[in-house]
Design a protein around this motif. Structure first.
Motif, PDB file in Angstrom:
ATOM      1  N   CYS A  47      11.883  -2.846 -12.666  1.00  0.00           N
ATOM      2  CA  CYS A  47      10.682  -3.673 -12.475  1.00  0.00           C
ATOM      3  C   CYS A  47       9.454  -2.937 -13.012  1.00  0.00           C
ATOM      4  CB  CYS A  47      10.494  -3.961 -10.988  1.00  0.00           C
ATOM      5  SG  CYS A  47      10.324  -2.464 -10.004  1.00  0.00           S
ATOM      6  N   SER A  50       7.110  -1.844  -7.971  1.00  0.00           N
ATOM      7  CA  SER A  50       8.062  -1.945  -6.856  1.00  0.00           C
ATOM      8  C   SER A  50       7.331  -2.522  -5.643  1.00  0.00           C
ATOM      9  CB  SER A  50       8.675  -0.578  -6.539  1.00  0.00           C
ATOM     10  OG  SER A  50       7.708   0.436  -6.617  1.00  0.00           O
ATOM     11  N   VAL A  54      10.409  -7.062  -4.464  1.00  0.00           N
ATOM     12  CA  VAL A  54      11.390  -6.401  -5.339  1.00  0.00           C
ATOM     13  C   VAL A  54      12.412  -5.640  -4.491  1.00  0.00           C
ATOM     14  CG1 VAL A  54      11.698  -4.609  -7.100  1.00  0.00           C
ATOM     15  CG2 VAL A  54       9.865  -6.286  -7.354  1.00  0.00           C
ATOM     16  N   VAL A  55      11.945  -4.975  -3.435  1.00  0.00           N
ATOM     17  CA  VAL A  55      12.887  -4.265  -2.548  1.00  0.00           C
ATOM     18  C   VAL A  55      13.842  -5.280  -1.918  1.00  0.00           C
ATOM     19  CG1 VAL A  55      13.152  -2.745  -0.550  1.00  0.00           C
ATOM     20  CG2 VAL A  55      11.214  -2.414  -2.087  1.00  0.00           C
ATOM     21  N   ILE A  66      15.684   1.475  -7.361  1.00  0.00           N
ATOM     22  CA  ILE A  66      14.682   0.666  -8.058  1.00  0.00           C
ATOM     23  C   ILE A  66      14.001   1.578  -9.069  1.00  0.00           C
ATOM     24  CG2 ILE A  66      12.446  -0.512  -7.791  1.00  0.00           C
ATOM     25  CD1 ILE A  66      13.438  -1.417  -5.007  1.00  0.00           C
ATOM     26  N   ALA A  68      10.838   1.651 -11.470  1.00  0.00           N
ATOM     27  CA  ALA A  68       9.591   0.945 -11.740  1.00  0.00           C
ATOM     28  C   ALA A  68       8.798   1.695 -12.812  1.00  0.00           C
ATOM     29  CB  ALA A  68       8.763   0.870 -10.465  1.00  0.00           C
ATOM     30  N   THR A  89       6.462  -1.440   1.742  1.00  0.00           N
ATOM     31  CA  THR A  89       7.465  -1.343   0.670  1.00  0.00           C
ATOM     32  C   THR A  89       8.305  -0.085   0.845  1.00  0.00           C
ATOM     33  OG1 THR A  89       5.939  -2.478  -0.819  1.00  0.00           O
ATOM     34  CG2 THR A  89       7.741  -1.271  -1.843  1.00  0.00           C
ATOM     35  N   ALA A  93      12.328   0.148   1.824  1.00  0.00           N
ATOM     36  CA  ALA A  93      13.268   0.850   0.934  1.00  0.00           C
ATOM     37  C   ALA A  93      14.058   1.907   1.705  1.00  0.00           C
ATOM     38  CB  ALA A  93      12.512   1.482  -0.228  1.00  0.00           C
ATOM     39  N   ILE A 100      13.536   4.873  -4.940  1.00  0.00           N
ATOM     40  CA  ILE A 100      12.550   4.325  -5.891  1.00  0.00           C
ATOM     41  C   ILE A 100      12.117   5.432  -6.853  1.00  0.00           C
ATOM     42  CG2 ILE A 100      10.309   3.210  -6.205  1.00  0.00           C
ATOM     43  CD1 ILE A 100      10.500   2.080  -3.402  1.00  0.00           C
ATOM     44  N   THR A 359      14.381  -7.296 -12.690  1.00  0.00           N
ATOM     45  CA  THR A 359      13.906  -8.078 -11.550  1.00  0.00           C
ATOM     46  C   THR A 359      13.594  -9.518 -11.973  1.00  0.00           C
ATOM     47  OG1 THR A 359      12.292  -8.228  -9.780  1.00  0.00           O
ATOM     48  CG2 THR A 359      11.479  -7.402 -11.875  1.00  0.00           C
TER      49      THR A 359
END
Ligand SMILES: [Zn+2]
Length: 369
Positions: A47, A50, A54-55, A66, A68, A89, A93, A100, A359
């Motif tokens: 993505c 994040s 998205v999570v 993830i 980013a 966020t 996660a 991330i 994403t």
């Protein structure tokens, strides 16, 4: 095709090959932000930002990594209570064991990064870095016995030394004579302990990027036969033509300014493009920088580009065009969105059996009415 799990660290190592974390700007926070590098991942979700959504998508798609472009944590976090979107966020996660990682200004600064991708979409040729970085190059000088010169040169080149532009394996070699005398505890490779020895040696000079110093010196020490390896490292003032911010290049044919703007708007899906008055009706030379690029307006003018494409230009910064260039603000997200494809393409190429998803969440916080 049966997909395979990987370690977070393996994915990071592949991303670091593309854009070493050491190339990020001093204000940045690129790298692994959440998660354990040793943990196993069954899929990655790529993505630009994040976000919580998205999570959530990563949870649904069973992606425990993830990747980013923008780091979710920029300033220091003082608590994790869920009082704002960043904390929520990160907490979400962690709760779901999702790592991330962010490749940010380090991915902006490399030759094959964010801006090359934009240049390809613009159809620009002869791309060059707009603001090449200084203080990234170093010179290594070492002294080696004649018979070992080739082995040592190869070891240095394999570790990433000796690149100048489109050339690799660059070095300069001069013959000479080294002298040394080993102390009581030594076992000299040539000569006798306690006696002055003269040896025919080659002085090898080569260049390397500062972030490769660890591997280059390790390769030298490993390949060199002497107990004590003599070497010097010099900082260089030279710019690095392949690393830096922004890019510029030329369209194959000059085209009408309005046609060009319409094309850019379509390619990048911009809700609106803000522009200053063009200096001519035609566009041939183009400069650009994905994201917030006002810091490069002067460089873009100096490159003699007709237009400068970027995002996040403030009102007063538009005045800096000064009739010399058309500044096009196409939107921050719009300019950088294809970075996701870039990351996904590189990972799929390197690990064809690892699940990489883009994403489906449009994370752009800006809406055009
Ligand atoms: Zn950005």
């Amino acid at each position: 095709m049966k997909l395979r799990n990987m370690k977070v660290a393996e994915i990071i190592s592949a991303l670091q090959n593309l854009s070493p974390e050491l190339l990020q700007e001093s204000y940045d926070n690129a790298g692994l932000i959440v998660g354990d590098p040793k943990s196993e991942v069954s899929g990655a979700l790529v993505c630009l930002d994040s976000t919580e959504d998205v999570v959530q998508e990563a949870i649904e798609k069973k992606c425990n990594l993830i990747i980013a472009h923008h780091p979710i944590i920029f300033g220091g976090l003082t608590s994790l209570t869920g009082k704002n979107h960043v904390e929520r966020t990160v907490m979400l996660a962690i709760k779901h064991d999702i790592a991330i990682y962010a490749a940010h200004t380090n991915l902006d600064n490399v030759q094959e990064g964010v801006n090359r991708k934009i240049g390809n979409l613009l159809g620009v040729q002869n791309m060059q870095i707009l603001d090449p970085k200084k203080n990234l190059l170093r010179k290594l000088v070492t002294f080696v016995p004649v018979a070992h010169a080739e082995t040592i040169r190869s070891a240095l080149f394999n570790a990433g030394a000796g690149h100048i532009g489109q050339y690799d394996q660059c070095s300069f070699n001069t013959s000479g004579e080294g002298s040394f005398r080993g102390g009581e505890e030594t076992k000299p490779f040539v000569g006798v302990r306690g006696e002055t020895h003269f040896e025919k040696e080659i002085r090898i000079e080569t260049i390397f990027e500062s972030f490769r110093q660890g591997s280059v010196i390790a390769a030298l020490l490993n390949a060199h036969p002497y107990e004590e390896v003599a070497y010097d490292i010099y900082p260089l003032e030279n710019e690095h033509p392949g690393i830096g911010a922004g890019m510029f290049g030329e369209l194959p044919e000059a085209i009408d300014f309005r046609t060009f703007v319409a094309q850019v708007k379509k390619t990048f899906g911009s809700g609106a493009i803000k522009s200053t008055t063009p200096r001519s009706d035609k566009v041939k030379k183009v400069a650009w920088c994905g994201g917030a690029g006002s810091f490069l307006i002067k460089k873009a003018i100096a490159s003699e580009a007709d237009v400068y494409i970027t995002g996040d230009i403030k009102y007063h910064e538009f005045f800096d065009a000064d009739g010399q260039i058309a500044i096009l603000d196409i939107g921050h997200y719009e300019s950088e969105q294809f970075t996701m494809d870039l990351i996904a393409e590189k990972l799929k190429e390197k690990f064809p059996k690892f699940a990489v998803h883009l994403t489906k969440v449009k994370t752009n916080p800006v809406i055009y009415y």
